[in-house]
Enzyme design. Sequence first.
Site, mmCIF file in Angstrom:
data_model
loop_
_atom_site.group_PDB
_atom_site.id
_atom_site.type_symbol
_atom_site.label_atom_id
_atom_site.label_comp_id
_atom_site.label_asym_id
_atom_site.label_seq_id
_atom_site.Cartn_x
_atom_site.Cartn_y
_atom_site.Cartn_z
ATOM 1 C CD GLU A 86 -2.989 -1.029 2.118
ATOM 2 O OE1 GLU A 86 -3.700 -0.097 2.195
ATOM 3 O OE2 GLU A 86 -3.305 -1.766 3.074
HETATM 4 C C1 LIG Z 1 -5.226 -9.787 7.979
HETATM 5 C C2 LIG Z 1 -4.425 -8.598 7.842
HETATM 6 C C3 LIG Z 1 -4.334 -7.841 6.744
HETATM 7 C C4 LIG Z 1 -3.151 -7.184 6.815
HETATM 8 N N1 LIG Z 1 -3.248 -6.384 5.323
HETATM 9 C C5 LIG Z 1 -2.345 -5.512 5.117
HETATM 10 C C6 LIG Z 1 -1.918 -5.164 4.122
HETATM 11 O O1 LIG Z 1 -2.817 -5.162 3.099
HETATM 12 N N2 LIG Z 1 -0.967 -4.182 3.640
HETATM 13 C C7 LIG Z 1 -0.183 -3.888 4.748
HETATM 14 O O2 LIG Z 1 0.807 -3.259 4.537
HETATM 15 N N3 LIG Z 1 -0.098 -4.455 6.000
HETATM 16 C C8 LIG Z 1 -1.292 -5.251 6.163
HETATM 17 N N4 LIG Z 1 -1.336 -5.960 7.599
HETATM 18 C C9 LIG Z 1 -0.538 -5.418 8.376
HETATM 19 C C10 LIG Z 1 0.845 -6.159 8.386
HETATM 20 O O3 LIG Z 1 0.747 -7.474 8.251
HETATM 21 C C11 LIG Z 1 1.568 -5.857 9.701
HETATM 22 O O4 LIG Z 1 1.698 -4.541 10.038
HETATM 23 C C12 LIG Z 1 3.078 -6.530 9.863
HETATM 24 O O5 LIG Z 1 3.095 -7.857 9.153
HETATM 25 C C13 LIG Z 1 3.407 -6.576 11.209
HETATM 26 O O6 LIG Z 1 5.021 -7.240 11.382
HETATM 27 P P1 LIG Z 1 5.226 -7.225 12.885
HETATM 28 O O7 LIG Z 1 6.826 -7.725 12.744
HETATM 29 O O8 LIG Z 1 5.257 -5.830 13.625
HETATM 30 O O9 LIG Z 1 4.668 -8.086 13.648
HETATM 31 P P2 LIG Z 1 4.170 -9.746 13.283
HETATM 32 O O10 LIG Z 1 4.292 -10.077 12.020
HETATM 33 O O11 LIG Z 1 3.093 -10.044 14.423
HETATM 34 O O12 LIG Z 1 5.516 -10.288 13.994
HETATM 35 C C14 LIG Z 1 5.729 -10.586 15.343
HETATM 36 C C15 LIG Z 1 6.211 -12.093 15.690
HETATM 37 O O13 LIG Z 1 6.183 -12.411 17.004
HETATM 38 C C16 LIG Z 1 5.743 -13.874 17.061
HETATM 39 N N5 LIG Z 1 5.300 -13.885 18.742
HETATM 40 C C17 LIG Z 1 4.352 -13.343 19.011
HETATM 41 N N6 LIG Z 1 4.110 -13.653 20.785
HETATM 42 C C18 LIG Z 1 5.358 -14.280 20.889
HETATM 43 C C19 LIG Z 1 6.068 -14.865 22.079
HETATM 44 N N7 LIG Z 1 5.145 -14.916 23.122
HETATM 45 N N8 LIG Z 1 7.252 -15.411 21.761
HETATM 46 C C20 LIG Z 1 8.011 -15.517 20.624
HETATM 47 N N9 LIG Z 1 7.280 -14.944 19.625
HETATM 48 C C21 LIG Z 1 5.987 -14.352 19.677
HETATM 49 C C22 LIG Z 1 4.755 -13.688 16.142
HETATM 50 O O14 LIG Z 1 4.424 -15.449 15.822
HETATM 51 C C23 LIG Z 1 5.124 -13.265 15.142
HETATM 52 O O15 LIG Z 1 5.861 -13.927 14.139
HETATM 53 C C24 LIG Z 1 -2.412 -6.754 7.619
HETATM 54 C C25 LIG Z 1 -2.277 -7.766 8.729
HETATM 55 C C26 LIG Z 1 -3.497 -8.780 8.758
HETATM 56 C C27 LIG Z 1 -3.344 -9.362 10.064
#
Ligand SMILES: Cc1cc2nc3c(=O)[nH]c(=O)nc-3n(C[C@H](O)[C@H](O)[C@H](O)COP(=O)(O)OP(=O)(O)OC[C@H]3O[C@@H](n4cnc5c(N)ncnc54)[C@H](O)[C@@H]3O)c2cc1C
Length: 515
Positions: free
Chosen positions: A82
């Site tokens: 996006e």
């Molecule tokens: C349905 C959906 C649609 C989306 N659509 C879009 C889109 O179209 N475009 C866009 O840009 N963004 C979109 N997003 C948002 C995007 O996916 C997220 O902003 C991004 O992937 C988040 O990355 P992160 O590293 O912050 O978190 P996460 O990807 O959540 O990574 C955190 C990690 O921590 C791990 N974890 C959790 N608890 C523990 C624990 N206690 N111990 C060890 N590990 C743990 C999890 O398994 C995970 O792998 C969407 C999200 C969802 C759910």
Amino acid sequence: MECLVWLLMSCTSLLSLSASSSENPTVIIIGAGMSGIMAAKTLSERGINDFLILEASDRIGGRMLHTNFSGYVIEVGANWVEGVGGQQENPIWTLAKKYDLRVSYSDYNNISANTYNEEGELLQLSKTKPHFDLADASFNYSNALSFSLNAYSEEDVSIATAQRLFGVIPTSPLDMAIDYFYYDFEIAEPPRITSLKNVLPNPTFDYYGDSEYFVCDKRGYSYLPEQLAREFLKHDNEKFIDSRLKLQKVVRQIKYSPHGVHISTEDNSTYHASYAILSVSLGVLKSRLITFKPDLPYWKIKTFYQFDMSIYTKIFLKFPYKFWPTGPGTEFFLYADDKRGYYPFWQHLENEYPGANILFVTVTDDEARRIEQQSNKVTKEEIMEILKKLFGEGIPEAEDVLVPRWWKNRFYGGSYTNWPIGVSGADFDRMKVPVGPLYFTGEHTSEKFNGYVHGAYLAGIATAETLLDCINHGKCREVTSDGLPWAHQNNSQADIQANKTCTGVCCKDVQQVRL
Ligand SMILES: Cc1cc2nc3c(=O)[nH]c(=O)nc-3n(C[C@H](O)[C@H](O)[C@H](O)COP(=O)(O)OP(=O)(O)OC[C@H]3O[C@@H](n4cnc5c(N)ncnc54)[C@H](O)[C@@H]3O)c2cc1C
Ligand SMILES: *[C@@H]1O[C@H](CO)[C@@H](O)[C@H](O)[C@H]1NC(C)=O
Ligand SMILES: *[C@@H]1O[C@H](CO)[C@@H](O)[C@H](O)[C@H]1NC(C)=O
Ligand SMILES: *[C@@H]1O[C@H](CO)[C@@H](O)[C@H](O)[C@H]1NC(C)=O
Ligand SMILES: *[C@@H]1O[C@H](CO)[C@@H](O)[C@H](O)[C@H]1NC(C)=O
Ligand SMILES: *[C@@H]1O[C@H](CO)[C@@H](O)[C@H](O)[C@H]1NC(C)=O
Ligand SMILES: *[C@@H]1O[C@H](CO)[C@@H](O)[C@H](O)[C@H]1NC(C)=O
């Protein structure tokens, strides 16, 4: 000669890898989603190779997750790149091009010609156009009002307040469906609770451009974080074989002090490090899956609870044949139920996967929560009832249905964050500010791009850089007793000096660290 160079290189990389899988790493990164991977990659590029990544699931990618749905790879989590086509290039778009990710441009312009009323009739464009135009004018007004409130440092209001000031409150099923398309479909929560000043105009589109590309690649959207990880983690063709990446390690407890962190996991492993970077979602932080010893300070916990983790659910349905319109300008359609948010936004996959006969419908917030708690059978029945209204009683039954449950999944606790009214910029700073040796990253710590893949990507880099400043230069983030970064305080300097809290382990001269 070439061969020798290659040998030398592989040898040095092997050496550095074996040297780095120490049992007492400098940094433990919790979570291997986009932000955790980028934090580790940044540390690695800047010479810190003794880190450990603990990931609860059995894979890299987190909320970037695909699955094989009746023979087609569909994205259960993040789906679009996006913000494309603007002045600056979205870093995720750069990666999508680099790895030749298969994408499809999402053209929403014809949605007004693909809108169905609550009886299931396709509405004439002449009927819908004035309603869409009014929503657009209201949207423009709200954006302008946000500019003005920000410019004059006035108090925040909700987007719904801006709509009332404009003079149009969406109340008919059609206007509610259009309203849903403008706001909920993007931010997954209604205008009523969403911050005007922080959500409009959306910095993603403002900075990176208005276009959106739908990822439809066999390798999945998570191919991007996987490739980024391959740049610094040891791997063979199939999988990662680097001992610094530990999968299926569910962190349950973090003990921390100025001397470092002790982390224990569900399988009773323990790990020690000088610092930890937490990349788990805001949903996880709110859920208390992880307990902190001592408790995190009040200002930190309060900020987690103040911010919203929204729920965005794409329900996929597979049919034996298609019965919906296909061809240019038909990919997206709206259904205007008299209940706002009841199966409102639809997409077919014929552009991406011709002949797939797959439809999906997006629900959010309360509806998503309701649907997560009922059986897929009931959900399918509700959906079939609507499709029959739209396309006739004779349509075939769905052969397969996929209902993601991001809210119930204890490793996520929702889909992505949305900025609600009542959270200031200073509150937001508290979200990411470190607490002693604990550093926070993730989508929810990106002030401009929270909720997006690029937000997670940029947050991972930024958090690692903040930590590197502390490790390498002793420039550790300092906060006052209420969690505000040092520079934000302007009261009596002497008073603050007395209460100054040093949060980095390298700040050895601080006698008593109050956490
Ligand atoms: C349905 C959906 C649609 C989306 N659509 C879009 C889109 O179209 N475009 C866009 O840009 N963004 C979109 N997003 C948002 C995007 O996916 C997220 O902003 C991004 O992937 C988040 O990355 P992160 O590293 O912050 O978190 P996460 O990807 O959540 O990574 C955190 C990690 O921590 C791990 N974890 C959790 N608890 C523990 C624990 N206690 N111990 C060890 N590990 C743990 C999890 O398994 C995970 O792998 C969407 C999200 C969802 C759910
Ligand atoms: C998906 O699963 C089906 C079986 O349901 C299998 O035949 C197919 O090869 C799989 N496709 C991919 C891309 O993995
Ligand atoms: C809203 O603003 C956009 C961009 O400036 C403009 O193209 C559009 O015509 C405006 N819509 C209305 C209804 O004023
Ligand atoms: C971990 O330790 C607790 C408490 O000692 C014990 O109840 C539990 O069964 C252990 N779990 C595993 C997976 O060994
Ligand atoms: C817009 O959608 C209508 C209804 O599906 C379709 O007939 C028309 O061809 C589409 N227009 C464009 C420009 O794609
Ligand atoms: C703090 O005070 C300085 C100088 O008085 C000023 O420049 C700065 O903008 C103030 N900062 C805040 C956050 O108010
Ligand atoms: C500093 O701490 C003292 C005593 O704990 C308290 O009374 C005072 O309000 C604090 N000052 C600031 C600016 O936080």
